[in-house]
Scaffold this motif. Structure first.
Motif, mmCIF file in Angstrom:
data_model
loop_
_atom_site.group_PDB
_atom_site.id
_atom_site.type_symbol
_atom_site.label_atom_id
_atom_site.label_comp_id
_atom_site.label_asym_id
_atom_site.label_seq_id
_atom_site.Cartn_x
_atom_site.Cartn_y
_atom_site.Cartn_z
ATOM 1 N N ARG A 18 32.374 34.271 47.668
ATOM 2 C CA ARG A 18 32.009 32.878 47.119
ATOM 3 C C ARG A 18 33.354 32.372 46.378
ATOM 4 N NH1 ARG A 18 28.007 33.830 49.477
ATOM 5 N NH2 ARG A 18 26.034 33.834 48.881
ATOM 6 N N SER A 19 33.353 31.072 46.521
ATOM 7 C CA SER A 19 34.562 30.457 45.777
ATOM 8 C C SER A 19 34.259 28.985 45.258
ATOM 9 C CB SER A 19 35.841 30.348 46.718
ATOM 10 O OG SER A 19 37.009 30.101 46.115
ATOM 11 N N GLY A 20 34.751 28.650 43.880
ATOM 12 C CA GLY A 20 34.392 27.701 43.617
ATOM 13 C C GLY A 20 34.129 27.378 41.920
ATOM 14 N N SER A 21 33.999 26.368 41.459
ATOM 15 C CA SER A 21 33.716 26.277 39.975
ATOM 16 C C SER A 21 32.263 26.905 39.545
ATOM 17 C CB SER A 21 33.789 24.987 39.605
ATOM 18 O OG SER A 21 33.117 24.000 40.469
ATOM 19 N N SER A 22 31.256 27.252 40.639
ATOM 20 C CA SER A 22 30.022 27.608 40.431
ATOM 21 C C SER A 22 30.164 29.213 40.577
ATOM 22 C CB SER A 22 29.143 27.015 41.413
ATOM 23 O OG SER A 22 29.736 27.166 42.877
ATOM 24 N N GLY A 23 31.292 29.617 40.705
ATOM 25 C CA GLY A 23 31.011 31.433 40.807
ATOM 26 C C GLY A 23 32.137 31.883 41.877
ATOM 27 N N ASN A 24 32.860 32.977 41.345
ATOM 28 C CA ASN A 24 33.883 33.499 42.292
ATOM 29 C C ASN A 24 33.862 35.001 42.449
ATOM 30 O OD1 ASN A 24 35.850 31.144 42.502
ATOM 31 N ND2 ASN A 24 35.161 31.070 40.528
ATOM 32 N N ALA A 25 33.829 35.494 43.711
ATOM 33 C CA ALA A 25 33.866 36.732 44.082
ATOM 34 C C ALA A 25 34.613 36.934 45.282
ATOM 35 C CB ALA A 25 32.594 37.382 44.179
ATOM 36 N N ALA A 26 35.353 37.959 45.202
ATOM 37 C CA ALA A 26 36.268 38.125 46.572
ATOM 38 C C ALA A 26 36.208 39.614 47.053
ATOM 39 C CB ALA A 26 37.621 37.770 46.692
ATOM 40 N N TYR A 27 36.038 39.938 48.136
ATOM 41 C CA TYR A 27 36.099 41.534 48.326
ATOM 42 C C TYR A 27 37.550 42.035 49.158
ATOM 43 C CZ TYR A 27 35.364 45.552 51.597
ATOM 44 O OH TYR A 27 35.625 46.765 52.141
ATOM 45 N N ILE A 28 38.012 43.181 48.816
ATOM 46 C CA ILE A 28 39.161 43.899 49.446
ATOM 47 C C ILE A 28 38.790 45.086 49.879
ATOM 48 C CG2 ILE A 28 41.597 44.419 49.337
ATOM 49 C CD1 ILE A 28 41.759 41.664 48.858
ATOM 50 N N GLY A 29 39.179 45.475 51.147
ATOM 51 C CA GLY A 29 38.894 46.892 51.481
ATOM 52 C C GLY A 29 40.004 47.505 52.331
ATOM 53 N N TYR A 30 40.200 48.709 51.932
ATOM 54 C CA TYR A 30 41.218 49.505 52.799
ATOM 55 C C TYR A 30 40.840 50.911 52.464
ATOM 56 C CZ TYR A 30 46.003 51.067 54.178
ATOM 57 O OH TYR A 30 46.902 51.634 54.727
ATOM 58 N N LYS A 31 40.564 51.583 54.030
ATOM 59 C CA LYS A 31 40.140 53.038 54.263
ATOM 60 C C LYS A 31 38.993 52.827 53.221
ATOM 61 C CE LYS A 31 45.002 54.970 54.475
ATOM 62 N NZ LYS A 31 45.928 55.847 54.138
ATOM 63 N N ASP A 32 38.791 53.827 52.342
ATOM 64 C CA ASP A 32 37.325 54.065 51.674
ATOM 65 C C ASP A 32 37.259 53.351 50.268
ATOM 66 O OD1 ASP A 32 39.046 55.785 50.504
ATOM 67 O OD2 ASP A 32 38.032 57.451 50.626
ATOM 68 N N VAL A 33 38.359 52.381 50.127
ATOM 69 C CA VAL A 33 38.239 51.842 48.598
ATOM 70 C C VAL A 33 37.789 50.535 48.919
ATOM 71 C CG1 VAL A 33 39.742 51.340 47.084
ATOM 72 C CG2 VAL A 33 40.489 53.266 48.110
ATOM 73 N N HIS A 34 37.000 50.238 48.263
ATOM 74 C CA HIS A 34 36.034 48.624 48.319
ATOM 75 C C HIS A 34 36.319 48.152 46.954
ATOM 76 C CE1 HIS A 34 34.357 49.898 52.240
ATOM 77 N NE2 HIS A 34 34.282 51.206 51.731
ATOM 78 N N ILE A 35 36.804 47.004 46.806
ATOM 79 C CA ILE A 35 37.095 46.461 45.674
ATOM 80 C C ILE A 35 36.494 45.034 45.456
ATOM 81 C CG2 ILE A 35 39.018 45.501 44.012
ATOM 82 C CD1 ILE A 35 40.840 47.800 45.407
ATOM 83 N N LEU A 36 36.014 44.675 44.366
ATOM 84 C CA LEU A 36 35.571 43.388 44.121
ATOM 85 C C LEU A 36 36.531 42.691 43.174
ATOM 86 C CD1 LEU A 36 32.947 41.850 44.941
ATOM 87 C CD2 LEU A 36 31.593 42.753 42.788
ATOM 88 N N VAL A 37 36.739 41.474 43.393
ATOM 89 C CA VAL A 37 37.656 40.611 42.541
ATOM 90 C C VAL A 37 36.817 39.843 41.995
ATOM 91 C CG1 VAL A 37 39.735 39.504 42.200
ATOM 92 C CG2 VAL A 37 39.639 41.204 43.864
ATOM 93 N N ASP A 38 36.689 39.750 40.654
ATOM 94 C CA ASP A 38 35.634 38.811 39.850
ATOM 95 C C ASP A 38 34.229 39.055 40.554
ATOM 96 O OD1 ASP A 38 37.597 37.889 38.367
ATOM 97 O OD2 ASP A 38 38.277 36.154 39.541
ATOM 98 N N ALA A 39 33.415 38.876 39.613
ATOM 99 C CA ALA A 39 31.929 38.645 39.792
ATOM 100 C C ALA A 39 31.275 37.647 39.127
ATOM 101 C CB ALA A 39 31.443 40.176 39.340
ATOM 102 N N GLY A 40 31.540 36.318 39.469
ATOM 103 C CA GLY A 40 31.197 35.045 38.632
ATOM 104 C C GLY A 40 29.880 34.690 39.135
ATOM 105 N N LEU A 41 28.967 35.499 40.000
ATOM 106 C CA LEU A 41 27.390 34.984 40.082
ATOM 107 C C LEU A 41 26.652 36.088 39.811
ATOM 108 C CD1 LEU A 41 29.571 34.833 43.238
ATOM 109 C CD2 LEU A 41 28.083 32.779 43.030
ATOM 110 N N SER A 42 25.290 35.585 39.840
ATOM 111 C CA SER A 42 24.368 36.648 39.351
ATOM 112 C C SER A 42 24.625 37.825 40.361
ATOM 113 C CB SER A 42 23.058 36.197 39.729
ATOM 114 O OG SER A 42 22.602 36.048 41.043
#
Ligand SMILES: [Zn+2]
Ligand SMILES: [Zn+2]
Length: 270
Positions: A18-42
């Motif tokens: 999700r991206s925007g003034s109402s809430g942001n979160a992005a996903y990055i994954g590589y091999k077995d590593v899963h990362i969330l960048v920001d968690a600005g929604l419910s």
């Protein structure tokens, strides 16, 4: 989600949830590593969004926080408690967000230093300084094998430092927050308009267009996503057109992608 075929190397995977003034979160994954960048929604919105791209929230190794504004931290505490996920932020951001995200288990309270690389598995993460009206806001670059992804939203302008971090990224999520005319002629009170337009505010469509033009001319960027659009002072088609028109003026034909408010972007696998 499978981490790619070792015969062909591993994929880095990127998705704007999700991206925007109402809430942001992005996903990055590589091999077995899963990362969330920001968690600005419910918490539940982020859970559903992760499941939509076949990532089990239980597998998230870290939530990285860019800054303490609500559209970046709203669900961070909930997800950390529900799935026992460590939250990573710099010290000033921790101080500012601690009272806002609820109780976090001490072992899930992690720190990085702005400008200092750290690693999660085989992912190298570089938190870099940016100009925005928060305690110590950062953007992130991710280095996965030969590939690099950079997230740069919530910034008043593109400093030399930010530009250097965007350079040579295979994927960039860049802010294209507002159309300046819509903002100036809109209903926001003047002090808020001034804040958004200031060097500590948000990047306009035109600013994004100018920057993208330079990066493309330098052949310094791969796939580009425009994100963090304002709900009141922008529209996806206006942001898109502003950038495409600026590129066409220079005879540049380039694919521009949108990171939208209510849906996942496509998943980039490189
Ligand atoms: Zn924001
Ligand atoms: Zn912000």
């Amino acid at each position: 989600m499978e981490g790619g075929s070792p015969a062909f190397g591993y994929f880095m995977r990127f998705c704007s949830l999700r991206s925007g003034s109402s809430g942001n979160a992005a996903y990055i994954g590589y091999k077995d590593v899963h990362i969330l960048v920001d968690a600005g929604l419910s918490g539940s919105t982020i859970e559903k969004s992760l499941l939509n791209i076949d990532v089990d929230p239980h597998d998230i190794a870290a939530i990285l926080i860019t800054h303490e504004h609500n559209d970046h931290i709203k669900g961070a505490g909930i997800l950390s408690r529900r799935y026992d996920i460590p939250i990573y932020a710099n010290e000033a951001t921790w101080v500012s967000m601690e009272g806002l995200i609820g109780e976090i288990e001490p072992h899930n309270k992690r720190f990085f230093k702005t400008g200092e690389d750290f690693t999660l598995g085989d992912v190298k993460i570089r938190p870099f300084k940016k100009s925005h009206d928060a305690s110590e806001p950062v953007g992130f670059s991710f280095f996965c094998g030969q590939n690099k992804a950079t997230i740069a939203t919530d910034l008043g302008y593109i400093s030399r430092g930010v530009a250097a971090n965007i350079m040579d990224s295979d994927v960039v999520l860049l802010e294209s927050n507002h159309d300046v005319d819509m903002l100036i002629n809109g209903t926001y009170p003047w002090p808020l308009k001034k804040r958004i337009l200031s060097p500590h505010g948000h990047l306009s469509n035109k600013d994004a267009a100018e920057a993208i033009k330079k990066f493309i001319k330098l052949k310094a960027v791969g796939k580009i996503y425009l994100g963090h659009l304002s709900q009141n002072n922008n529209k996806p088609e206006i942001a898109y057109k502003t950038v495409i028109d600026a590129l066409r003026e220079e005879g540049i034909d380039y694919e521009i992608n949108m990171a939208l408010r209510y849906e996942e972007s496509d998943i980039v696998e490189i």
